[in-house]
Structures are given as C-alpha cells and as structure tokens.
Motif scaffolding. Structure first.
Motif, PDB file in Angstrom:
ATOM      1  N   GLY A  54       0.828  -1.210   0.000  1.00  0.00           N
ATOM      2  CA  GLY A  54       0.000   0.000   0.000  1.00  0.00           C
ATOM      3  C   GLY A  54       0.857   1.253   0.000  1.00  0.00           C
ATOM      4  O   GLY A  54       0.567   2.223  -0.714  1.00  0.00           O
ATOM      5  N   ILE A  55       1.919   1.233   0.790  1.00  0.00           N
ATOM      6  CA  ILE A  55       2.821   2.389   0.864  1.00  0.00           C
ATOM      7  C   ILE A  55       3.521   2.607  -0.477  1.00  0.00           C
ATOM      8  O   ILE A  55       3.580   3.731  -0.982  1.00  0.00           O
ATOM      9  CB  ILE A  55       3.852   2.190   2.000  1.00  0.00           C
ATOM     10  CG1 ILE A  55       3.139   2.265   3.352  1.00  0.00           C
ATOM     11  CG2 ILE A  55       4.982   3.202   1.906  1.00  0.00           C
ATOM     12  CD1 ILE A  55       3.990   1.758   4.526  1.00  0.00           C
ATOM     13  N   VAL A  56       4.021   1.528  -1.069  1.00  0.00           N
ATOM     14  CA  VAL A  56       4.692   1.648  -2.375  1.00  0.00           C
ATOM     15  C   VAL A  56       3.703   2.140  -3.431  1.00  0.00           C
ATOM     16  O   VAL A  56       4.034   3.004  -4.252  1.00  0.00           O
ATOM     17  CB  VAL A  56       5.343   0.305  -2.787  1.00  0.00           C
ATOM     18  CG1 VAL A  56       5.845   0.356  -4.227  1.00  0.00           C
ATOM     19  CG2 VAL A  56       6.475  -0.052  -1.833  1.00  0.00           C
ATOM     20  N   SER A  57       2.480   1.626  -3.391  1.00  0.00           N
ATOM     21  CA  SER A  57       1.472   2.072  -4.347  1.00  0.00           C
ATOM     22  C   SER A  57       1.186   3.568  -4.198  1.00  0.00           C
ATOM     23  O   SER A  57       1.061   4.285  -5.187  1.00  0.00           O
ATOM     24  CB  SER A  57       0.176   1.271  -4.176  1.00  0.00           C
ATOM     25  OG  SER A  57      -0.784   1.679  -5.117  1.00  0.00           O
ATOM     26  N   LEU A  58       1.108   4.049  -2.948  1.00  0.00           N
ATOM     27  CA  LEU A  58       0.874   5.480  -2.719  1.00  0.00           C
ATOM     28  C   LEU A  58       2.042   6.318  -3.240  1.00  0.00           C
ATOM     29  O   LEU A  58       1.834   7.346  -3.892  1.00  0.00           O
ATOM     30  CB  LEU A  58       0.649   5.771  -1.237  1.00  0.00           C
ATOM     31  CG  LEU A  58       0.452   7.257  -0.906  1.00  0.00           C
ATOM     32  CD1 LEU A  58      -0.836   7.793  -1.529  1.00  0.00           C
ATOM     33  CD2 LEU A  58       0.451   7.463   0.599  1.00  0.00           C
ATOM     34  N   VAL A  59       3.252   5.876  -2.994  1.00  0.00           N
ATOM     35  CA  VAL A  59       4.430   6.622  -3.469  1.00  0.00           C
ATOM     36  C   VAL A  59       4.451   6.639  -5.004  1.00  0.00           C
ATOM     37  O   VAL A  59       4.678   7.692  -5.615  1.00  0.00           O
ATOM     38  CB  VAL A  59       5.735   6.015  -2.893  1.00  0.00           C
ATOM     39  CG1 VAL A  59       6.957   6.598  -3.577  1.00  0.00           C
ATOM     40  CG2 VAL A  59       5.796   6.249  -1.389  1.00  0.00           C
ATOM     41  N   PHE A  60       4.189   5.493  -5.624  1.00  0.00           N
ATOM     42  CA  PHE A  60       4.154   5.454  -7.092  1.00  0.00           C
ATOM     43  C   PHE A  60       3.003   6.302  -7.626  1.00  0.00           C
ATOM     44  O   PHE A  60       3.156   7.003  -8.627  1.00  0.00           O
ATOM     45  CB  PHE A  60       4.034   4.017  -7.596  1.00  0.00           C
ATOM     46  CG  PHE A  60       5.317   3.220  -7.559  1.00  0.00           C
ATOM     47  CD1 PHE A  60       6.496   3.767  -7.089  1.00  0.00           C
ATOM     48  CD2 PHE A  60       5.332   1.919  -7.998  1.00  0.00           C
ATOM     49  CE1 PHE A  60       7.667   3.033  -7.062  1.00  0.00           C
ATOM     50  CE2 PHE A  60       6.502   1.163  -7.985  1.00  0.00           C
ATOM     51  CZ  PHE A  60       7.668   1.722  -7.510  1.00  0.00           C
ATOM     52  N   SER A  61       1.849   6.249  -6.982  1.00  0.00           N
ATOM     53  CA  SER A  61       0.709   7.065  -7.412  1.00  0.00           C
ATOM     54  C   SER A  61       1.040   8.552  -7.306  1.00  0.00           C
ATOM     55  O   SER A  61       0.648   9.343  -8.168  1.00  0.00           O
ATOM     56  CB  SER A  61      -0.531   6.761  -6.574  1.00  0.00           C
ATOM     57  OG  SER A  61      -0.952   5.457  -6.776  1.00  0.00           O
ATOM     58  N   THR A  62       1.745   8.909  -6.257  1.00  0.00           N
ATOM     59  CA  THR A  62       2.171  10.298  -6.102  1.00  0.00           C
ATOM     60  C   THR A  62       3.079  10.697  -7.262  1.00  0.00           C
ATOM     61  O   THR A  62       2.897  11.764  -7.863  1.00  0.00           O
ATOM     62  CB  THR A  62       2.907  10.489  -4.760  1.00  0.00           C
ATOM     63  OG1 THR A  62       2.005  10.162  -3.700  1.00  0.00           O
ATOM     64  CG2 THR A  62       3.424  11.903  -4.596  1.00  0.00           C
ATOM     65  N   ALA A  63       4.018   9.845  -7.605  1.00  0.00           N
ATOM     66  CA  ALA A  63       4.915  10.122  -8.735  1.00  0.00           C
ATOM     67  C   ALA A  63       4.127  10.226 -10.040  1.00  0.00           C
ATOM     68  O   ALA A  63       4.420  11.085 -10.882  1.00  0.00           O
ATOM     69  CB  ALA A  63       5.985   9.037  -8.836  1.00  0.00           C
ATOM     70  N   VAL A  64       3.107   9.394 -10.199  1.00  0.00           N
ATOM     71  CA  VAL A  64       2.274   9.435 -11.402  1.00  0.00           C
ATOM     72  C   VAL A  64       1.533  10.768 -11.499  1.00  0.00           C
ATOM     73  O   VAL A  64       1.480  11.392 -12.561  1.00  0.00           O
ATOM     74  CB  VAL A  64       1.284   8.241 -11.419  1.00  0.00           C
ATOM     75  CG1 VAL A  64       0.222   8.422 -12.494  1.00  0.00           C
ATOM     76  CG2 VAL A  64       2.033   6.939 -11.617  1.00  0.00           C
ATOM     77  N   VAL A  65       0.968  11.228 -10.383  1.00  0.00           N
ATOM     78  CA  VAL A  65       0.256  12.507 -10.380  1.00  0.00           C
ATOM     79  C   VAL A  65       1.231  13.651 -10.654  1.00  0.00           C
ATOM     80  O   VAL A  65       0.939  14.555 -11.439  1.00  0.00           O
ATOM     81  CB  VAL A  65      -0.510  12.712  -9.057  1.00  0.00           C
ATOM     82  CG1 VAL A  65      -1.073  14.121  -8.948  1.00  0.00           C
ATOM     83  CG2 VAL A  65      -1.640  11.688  -8.937  1.00  0.00           C
ATOM     84  N   VAL A  66       2.398  13.608 -10.023  1.00  0.00           N
ATOM     85  CA  VAL A  66       3.408  14.647 -10.254  1.00  0.00           C
ATOM     86  C   VAL A  66       3.803  14.682 -11.727  1.00  0.00           C
ATOM     87  O   VAL A  66       3.832  15.744 -12.355  1.00  0.00           O
ATOM     88  CB  VAL A  66       4.641  14.428  -9.344  1.00  0.00           C
ATOM     89  CG1 VAL A  66       5.823  15.268  -9.789  1.00  0.00           C
ATOM     90  CG2 VAL A  66       4.287  14.713  -7.888  1.00  0.00           C
ATOM     91  N   LEU A  67       4.089  13.516 -12.295  1.00  0.00           N
ATOM     92  CA  LEU A  67       4.462  13.457 -13.713  1.00  0.00           C
ATOM     93  C   LEU A  67       3.307  13.881 -14.608  1.00  0.00           C
ATOM     94  O   LEU A  67       3.516  14.509 -15.648  1.00  0.00           O
ATOM     95  CB  LEU A  67       4.941  12.054 -14.078  1.00  0.00           C
ATOM     96  CG  LEU A  67       6.296  11.666 -13.507  1.00  0.00           C
ATOM     97  CD1 LEU A  67       6.555  10.173 -13.709  1.00  0.00           C
ATOM     98  CD2 LEU A  67       7.399  12.495 -14.115  1.00  0.00           C
ATOM     99  N   GLY A  68       2.082  13.561 -14.209  1.00  0.00           N
ATOM    100  CA  GLY A  68       0.914  13.997 -14.972  1.00  0.00           C
ATOM    101  C   GLY A  68       0.811  15.512 -15.010  1.00  0.00           C
ATOM    102  O   GLY A  68       0.557  16.109 -16.067  1.00  0.00           O
ATOM    103  N   PHE A  69       1.010  16.147 -13.853  1.00  0.00           N
ATOM    104  CA  PHE A  69       1.004  17.614 -13.813  1.00  0.00           C
ATOM    105  C   PHE A  69       2.111  18.178 -14.694  1.00  0.00           C
ATOM    106  O   PHE A  69       1.874  19.110 -15.474  1.00  0.00           O
ATOM    107  CB  PHE A  69       1.206  18.128 -12.383  1.00  0.00           C
ATOM    108  CG  PHE A  69      -0.060  18.273 -11.596  1.00  0.00           C
ATOM    109  CD1 PHE A  69      -1.145  18.972 -12.093  1.00  0.00           C
ATOM    110  CD2 PHE A  69      -0.146  17.732 -10.327  1.00  0.00           C
ATOM    111  CE1 PHE A  69      -2.301  19.121 -11.349  1.00  0.00           C
ATOM    112  CE2 PHE A  69      -1.301  17.869  -9.568  1.00  0.00           C
ATOM    113  CZ  PHE A  69      -2.382  18.565 -10.086  1.00  0.00           C
TER     114      PHE A  69
END
Length: 187
Positions: free
Chosen positions: A13-28
């Motif tokens: 769950g923690i790794v998924s949140l960190v990767f999701s954060t990176a995905v949102v950052v890269l999306g922006f």
C-alpha cells in the motif's frame, strides 16, 4: 504467516501510494508541457505510464494481502463498495472510492482509442480526485500503526510533492501555451 501478510499489505500500500504520487506529479508536469534536454516529454509520458502500471500492480497486491490476511474483517465486496467494511468502514470506504475511481481511469485508458478523446480526458481527470482520496485512506489508517511518525512524514512528503507539481503546472505557462494564447487563430 498472518503477520507477514499484514506487513506485505501495508508495504505494498505504501509503495502504491508513493508510485501514485509520482504518477500525479508526472501527470502535472507532462500536461504543463514540462521538458528538458535530459527529460523530453515522451520520456516523461513513458515514465508516467510505467509508474502507473507499477502502482496498479502494488495496489492489487495491497488489496489481495489485506483481504487474504484475515486479521481484520475485510471482504472482497468492501474493496469496491464504499463504507461497507466491518473494520474502519470510513477509512476502508475511502480506499474503495479510490479503487473505483482508479478502475474508471484504467478502463477508459484501455479503451482510449475507441472512445472520444473528451470522454477519456474527462474521466482521466478523476486521477486528481483519486489521489487525495487514497492519501486520506492512508492517513486515516496510519493512526493504528506503530510506525505512525514515519508514515505521517511520508504522507506529508507525498502531499508536498503533488502541491509543488501543481504549482509548477498552474503557476507558469509554457512557451507553447503562451504562443497559442497569443495566436490570431485562437478564436
């Protein structure tokens, strides 16, 4: 074995949140037409896509481990139907909302070539709602964790990263955006 599953559930769950954060950052960054010589836009788009897939894999593992663990009352139904869990129904419910939003994003992304671009873009914007809901799920469930200070710090770092990327995205204009704004063909 049950405690190992709990740790696997928490870690994935923690790794998924960190990767999701990176995905949102890269999306922006990518939607703001951010690029450098070392990171051209196609590289950002590829990294965005690959991290999104990795995040999905870790999220799937997180869900499987959480349900199979059996330490808490968590059914397969409560993974997709919000607020029906016997354990922490509000916080698990937020996780279910995030999963439902993410499923809509994944399905429309898989159908991207078969659906109108406006529909895909509209649904894809759900990512900007999905991420804070997932973050709230994480924050809400951290209260019962012995590693609380470290996990709260990680949640704060994720929040700061997304806020920084959003400020870069919405606080500046790219030369491409500025040229379109000034174009006489804009009408």
């Amino acid at each position: 074995m049950s405690s190992a599953l709990w740790y696997f559930s928490r870690a994935t769950g923690i790794v998924s949140l960190v990767f999701s954060t990176a995905v949102v950052v890269l999306g922006f960054l990518n939607s703001g037409r951010f690029a450098t010589r070392r990171w051209p836009r196609f590289a950002l788009a590829d990294l965005h896509r690959n991290l999104a897939l990795a995040s999905l894999v870790f999220l799937g593992a997180h869900i499987i481990f959480a349900v199979v663990d059996g330490y808490v009352d968590l059914s397969w139904l409560s993974v997709v139907v919000p607020f029906v869990s016997g354990y922490q129904p509000f916080w698990i419910g937020l996780g279910a909302v995030a999963v439902d939003l993410l499923l809509a994003i994944v399905v429309t992304s898989l159908l991207r070539t078969r659906i109108p671009p406006r529909l895909w873009r509209a649904v894809h914007w759900l990512a900007y709602l999905c991420w804070p809901v997932a973050l709230a799920h994480s924050i809400g469930l951290v209260a019962s964790d012995s590693a609380r200070p470290l996990l709260i710090a990680l949640d704060i770092v994720c929040l700061i990263a997304v806020l920084a990327a959003a400020s870069v995205r919405f606080g500046s204009t790219s030369p491409d955006t500025e040229a379109r704004r000034l174009s006489p063909l804009r009408r």
